[in-house]
Motif scaffolding. Sequence first.
Motif, PDB file in Angstrom:
ATOM      1  N   PRO A 191       4.894  12.218  -3.000  1.00 52.64           N
ATOM      2  CA  PRO A 191       5.826  11.332  -3.693  1.00 52.64           C
ATOM      3  C   PRO A 191       5.256  10.730  -4.976  1.00 52.64           C
ATOM      4  CG  PRO A 191       4.840  10.183  -1.879  1.00 52.64           C
ATOM      5  CD  PRO A 191       4.302  11.592  -1.830  1.00 52.64           C
ATOM      6  N   GLY A 192       4.101  11.207  -5.396  1.00 52.40           N
ATOM      7  CA  GLY A 192       3.459  10.666  -6.588  1.00 52.40           C
ATOM      8  C   GLY A 192       3.999  11.277  -7.862  1.00 52.40           C
ATOM      9  N   PRO A 193       3.404  10.892  -8.979  1.00 56.87           N
ATOM     10  CA  PRO A 193       3.875  11.371 -10.281  1.00 56.87           C
ATOM     11  C   PRO A 193       3.572  12.850 -10.503  1.00 56.87           C
ATOM     12  CG  PRO A 193       1.884  10.060 -10.529  1.00 56.87           C
ATOM     13  CD  PRO A 193       2.287   9.967  -9.090  1.00 56.87           C
ATOM     14  N   LEU A 194       4.404  13.486 -11.309  1.00 56.38           N
ATOM     15  CA  LEU A 194       4.191  14.871 -11.711  1.00 56.38           C
ATOM     16  C   LEU A 194       3.519  14.881 -13.076  1.00 56.38           C
ATOM     17  CD1 LEU A 194       7.687  16.251 -10.647  1.00 56.38           C
ATOM     18  CD2 LEU A 194       5.521  16.464  -9.406  1.00 56.38           C
ATOM     19  N   PRO A 195       2.576  15.771 -13.300  1.00 57.98           N
ATOM     20  CA  PRO A 195       1.780  15.717 -14.528  1.00 57.98           C
ATOM     21  C   PRO A 195       2.561  15.930 -15.826  1.00 57.98           C
ATOM     22  CG  PRO A 195       1.260  17.687 -13.264  1.00 57.98           C
ATOM     23  CD  PRO A 195       2.180  16.851 -12.421  1.00 57.98           C
ATOM     24  N   GLN A 245       0.830  -1.208   0.000  1.00 61.02           N
ATOM     25  CA  GLN A 245       0.000   0.000   0.000  1.00 61.02           C
ATOM     26  C   GLN A 245       0.861   1.252   0.000  1.00 61.02           C
ATOM     27  OE1 GLN A 245      -2.526  -0.688   3.386  1.00 61.02           O
ATOM     28  NE2 GLN A 245      -4.175  -1.482   2.113  1.00 61.02           N
ATOM     29  N   LEU A 246       1.977   1.221   0.731  1.00 63.32           N
ATOM     30  CA  LEU A 246       2.879   2.375   0.766  1.00 63.32           C
ATOM     31  C   LEU A 246       3.479   2.655  -0.609  1.00 63.32           C
ATOM     32  CD1 LEU A 246       4.968   2.047   4.048  1.00 63.32           C
ATOM     33  CD2 LEU A 246       3.487   3.936   3.376  1.00 63.32           C
ATOM     34  N   LEU A 247       3.757   1.605  -1.386  1.00 62.26           N
ATOM     35  CA  LEU A 247       4.426   1.763  -2.674  1.00 62.26           C
ATOM     36  C   LEU A 247       3.482   2.190  -3.795  1.00 62.26           C
ATOM     37  CD1 LEU A 247       6.780  -1.353  -2.722  1.00 62.26           C
ATOM     38  CD2 LEU A 247       7.350   0.997  -2.127  1.00 62.26           C
ATOM     39  N   ARG A 248       2.240   1.737  -3.766  1.00 62.00           N
ATOM     40  CA  ARG A 248       1.323   1.947  -4.890  1.00 62.00           C
ATOM     41  C   ARG A 248       1.182   3.422  -5.236  1.00 62.00           C
ATOM     42  NH1 ARG A 248      -0.391  -1.509  -7.717  1.00 62.00           N
ATOM     43  NH2 ARG A 248      -0.234  -3.141  -6.197  1.00 62.00           N
ATOM     44  N   GLY A 249       1.412   3.746  -6.525  1.00 60.68           N
ATOM     45  CA  GLY A 249       1.244   5.105  -7.023  1.00 60.68           C
ATOM     46  C   GLY A 249       2.395   6.047  -6.734  1.00 60.68           C
ATOM     47  N   ARG A 250       3.452   5.549  -6.135  1.00 65.06           N
ATOM     48  CA  ARG A 250       4.612   6.396  -5.845  1.00 65.06           C
ATOM     49  C   ARG A 250       5.640   6.248  -6.948  1.00 65.06           C
ATOM     50  NH1 ARG A 250       4.839   8.083  -0.431  1.00 65.06           N
ATOM     51  NH2 ARG A 250       3.200   7.174   0.819  1.00 65.06           N
ATOM     52  N   VAL A 251       6.539   7.185  -6.994  1.00 66.14           N
ATOM     53  CA  VAL A 251       7.596   7.168  -8.001  1.00 66.14           C
ATOM     54  C   VAL A 251       8.864   6.577  -7.382  1.00 66.14           C
ATOM     55  CG1 VAL A 251       9.014   8.583  -9.521  1.00 66.14           C
ATOM     56  CG2 VAL A 251       6.597   9.139  -9.206  1.00 66.14           C
ATOM     57  N   TYR A 252       9.432   5.556  -8.050  1.00 65.64           N
ATOM     58  CA  TYR A 252      10.666   4.934  -7.586  1.00 65.64           C
ATOM     59  C   TYR A 252      11.741   6.004  -7.427  1.00 65.64           C
ATOM     60  CZ  TYR A 252      14.968   2.264  -7.599  1.00 65.64           C
ATOM     61  OH  TYR A 252      16.208   1.757  -7.271  1.00 65.64           O
ATOM     62  N   GLY A 253      12.446   5.959  -6.292  1.00 67.78           N
ATOM     63  CA  GLY A 253      13.546   6.887  -6.047  1.00 67.78           C
ATOM     64  C   GLY A 253      13.138   8.152  -5.319  1.00 67.78           C
TER      65      GLY A 253
END
Length: 98
Positions: A22-26, A6-14
């Motif tokens: 910590p999610g994606p930038l548009p 759950q912590l990892l889902r939707g986050r950006v590696y690194g």
Amino acid sequence: MNGDEQLLRGRVYGRDHDDRDPGPLPHRTYAALTGGPLDGLLLDIEDWRPEEIDDGVALPTELGQFPGGRALYDPRPGEPRTPGPGVICRFYHSGDTP
């Protein structure tokens, strides 16, 4: 899905998990990591050439079969890529290495 997943889902590696967002930038381009220890993370491939995307990647992680090793992710040959930004392709887990 366990707590780590759950912590990892939707986050950006690194990106640091303590980042405010910590999610994606548009405006960036990503590959979705599928399967293996980094399942659900996005990998920023904004500056990658097409042949680099075709080669896949070995990502350092403590979560794989070999803590401190690398998780291997590759695109599937012939799988279509959507023009970016956003998630343009998937990288599938193909194994772990020390």
